[in-house]
Scaffold this active site. Structure first.
Site, mmCIF file in Angstrom:
data_model
loop_
_atom_site.group_PDB
_atom_site.id
_atom_site.type_symbol
_atom_site.label_atom_id
_atom_site.label_comp_id
_atom_site.label_asym_id
_atom_site.label_seq_id
_atom_site.Cartn_x
_atom_site.Cartn_y
_atom_site.Cartn_z
ATOM 1 N N ARG A 46 -46.004 -11.151 6.839
ATOM 2 C CA ARG A 46 -45.718 -12.595 6.806
ATOM 3 C C ARG A 46 -44.705 -12.891 5.693
ATOM 4 N NH1 ARG A 46 -48.865 -15.625 4.000
ATOM 5 N NH2 ARG A 46 -50.834 -14.732 4.700
ATOM 6 N N TYR A 98 -33.266 -34.434 18.676
ATOM 7 C CA TYR A 98 -34.068 -33.717 19.679
ATOM 8 C C TYR A 98 -35.477 -34.327 19.767
ATOM 9 C CZ TYR A 98 -37.007 -30.066 21.607
ATOM 10 O OH TYR A 98 -37.948 -29.394 22.354
ATOM 11 N N ASP A 170 -28.997 -29.808 12.291
ATOM 12 C CA ASP A 170 -29.439 -28.957 13.401
ATOM 13 C C ASP A 170 -28.176 -28.532 14.145
ATOM 14 O OD1 ASP A 170 -30.231 -28.016 15.919
ATOM 15 O OD2 ASP A 170 -32.025 -29.274 15.962
ATOM 16 N N LYS A 195 -31.872 -20.747 21.858
ATOM 17 C CA LYS A 195 -30.758 -21.156 22.708
ATOM 18 C C LYS A 195 -29.618 -20.133 22.618
ATOM 19 C CE LYS A 195 -33.457 -24.583 23.567
ATOM 20 N NZ LYS A 195 -34.090 -25.171 22.461
HETATM 21 C C1 LIG Z 1 -31.211 -29.358 19.325
HETATM 22 C C2 LIG Z 1 -32.575 -28.735 19.334
HETATM 23 N N1 LIG Z 1 -33.228 -28.560 18.179
HETATM 24 C C3 LIG Z 1 -34.449 -27.994 18.130
HETATM 25 C C4 LIG Z 1 -35.099 -27.595 19.280
HETATM 26 C C5 LIG Z 1 -36.477 -26.991 19.179
HETATM 27 O O1 LIG Z 1 -36.397 -25.609 19.296
HETATM 28 P P1 LIG Z 1 -37.576 -24.675 19.890
HETATM 29 O O2 LIG Z 1 -37.774 -25.093 21.320
HETATM 30 O O3 LIG Z 1 -37.030 -23.300 19.709
HETATM 31 O O4 LIG Z 1 -38.786 -24.941 19.084
HETATM 32 C C6 LIG Z 1 -34.449 -27.736 20.509
HETATM 33 C C7 LIG Z 1 -35.134 -27.296 21.744
HETATM 34 O O5 LIG Z 1 -34.738 -27.633 22.848
HETATM 35 C C8 LIG Z 1 -33.156 -28.330 20.543
HETATM 36 O O6 LIG Z 1 -32.497 -28.508 21.696
#
Ligand SMILES: Cc1ncc(COP(=O)(O)O)c(C=O)c1O
Length: 378
Positions: A46, A98, A170, A195
């Site tokens: 961890r 998001y 992000d 992604k």
């Molecule tokens: C722009 C963005 N940030 C964060 C996330 C969250 O990521 P995760 O699904 O890997 O937890 C997503 C998921 O679709 C996203 O599109």
């Protein structure tokens, strides 16, 4: 090293023991200590694992940061980052953030005492107006999801510095191949690595990269204490995915441009959102801060019936949540990424029920267009 070379060699030196080109996968939860007095670099996975370290170093290098941290999901990276704040602190957050980030802020973290103002982050004036004495950070997504709005990263970072705030970005849609917020003065970059970074729709993972070692230490403390770490096998898969990031992004982006041009000419398509379009209000800002428009676009259809027909009919683009895979993905924000947002909130942010989002993969764009055409104009 140029970016493409870093993708192949950064954080991935040839194994000094046996010369393996692929980074060794250490599937160990604990590490034996050889001396009573001096413990080795690793004790418990961890806190650290050599395969995770390789990936974290690679990500820190690609984002031009000091510290990279790999988490069990994008949301784990985002939520762990919010844990560096304290109850009573305030954040200024872009309004079409998001849906999962909106959910964690408006439920768990608001219950914990973190205050949040959601603002139209395309306007530096709106961001500035939302700053309070207890503000600690500006949180941005650019291009945003799903309306592909553009925020001015260096402008926001300068504003944040004036007020002693952090700027957190992000960077999921762009990846460090196209946009590097730390170079523009921001402090923490976050990713859903699920992604484009991994790129093969087979891993859920997230990253945080910090500009300074001090911030890195604060986040590493949370990573270890909260424990939402990425397992070594997934780290290994992402290390493999990263190697082709440049070619995947270039190819998908070229196809996205072609599809956007085609969509613009379709009578059933009312509006196309893509930062590569000169008529996009954020075009100039995006061009200054990123080296390409990326492979995600959204469009609005003329009716609910057309929206349903398209989403039910397409064969090549999967009707699915997520983006950034080698497979194209057509998603429906109202029922997918933004389902966690109340309908009135969604409407007020301009996320209509006729809006669809396309993440362009590596199929031939002509086949993707033919698939869309069959289900749009029939
Ligand atoms: C722009 C963005 N940030 C964060 C996330 C969250 O990521 P995760 O699904 O890997 O937890 C997503 C998921 O679709 C996203 O599109």
């Amino acid at each position: 090293m140029k970016f493409a070379t870093e993708l192949i060699h950064g954080g991935n030196p040839i194994d000094p023991e046996h010369g393996s080109l692929s980074h060794p996968l250490y599937l160990s939860s604990t590490f034996a200590q050889h001396s009573f007095d001096h413990f080795g670099r690793y004790d418990y996975a961890r806190s650290g694992n050599p395969t995770r370290d390789a990936l974290e170093e690679a990500m820190a290098g690609l984002e031009r940061g000091t510290t990279g941290l790999a988490f069990a999901s994008g949301m784990a990276a985002i939520a762990s980052t919010f844990l560096i704040f304290r109850p009573g602190d305030h954040l200024v957050v872009c309004e079409d953030v998001y849906g999962g980030t909106f959910r964690v802020l408006s439920t768990l973290f608001s219950g914990w005492g973190l205050e949040v103002s959601f603002v139209d982050a395309t306007s530096l004036d709106d961001i500035a107006a939302a700053i309070r004495p207890n503000s600690k950070a500006i949180y941005l997504e650019t291009p945003s999801n799903p309306l592909i709005k553009i925020s001015n990263l260096s402008g926001a970072a300068a504003l944040a510095k004036q007020h002693g705030l952090l700027t957190i970005v992000d960077n999921t849609f762009m990846t460090p191949y196209l946009q590097r917020p730390l170079e523009l003065g921001c402090d923490i970059v976050l990713h859903s690595g699920t992604k484009f970074l991994n790129g093969h729709s087979d891993v859920i993972c997230g990253f945080a990269v910090t500009a300074t070692a001090e911030l890195g230490q604060r986040l590493r403390f949370v990573q270890n204490a909260f424990g939402a770490v990425l397992g070594p096998q997934d780290c290994w898969l992402v290390l493999r995915g990263l190697k082709t990031l440049k070619v995947r992004m270039e190819e998908s982006q070229a196809s996205a441009r072609k599809i956007v041009e085609w969509l613009k000419a379709q009578p059933e398509v009312e509006k196309v959102y893509y930062p590569g379009l000169p008529e996009h209000p954020g075009y100039e800002t995006h061009r200054r801060q990123a080296s390409g428009p990326g492979a995600v676009l959204s469009f609005e259809l003329s009716s609910a019936a057309h929206t349903r027909r398209l989403l039910e009919g397409v064969k090549l683009a999967a009707f699915a949540v997520s983006l950034g895979g080698v497979e194209s993905i057509l998603s429906y924000p109202a029922k997918m990424s933004h389902a966690a947002m109340p309908p009135a909130e969604r409407e007020s942010r301009g996320i209509k029920d006729t809006l669809v989002r396309l993440s362009v993969g590596l199929e031939d764009p002509d086949d993707l267009i033919a698939d869309l055409e069959r289900n749009l104009n029939s």
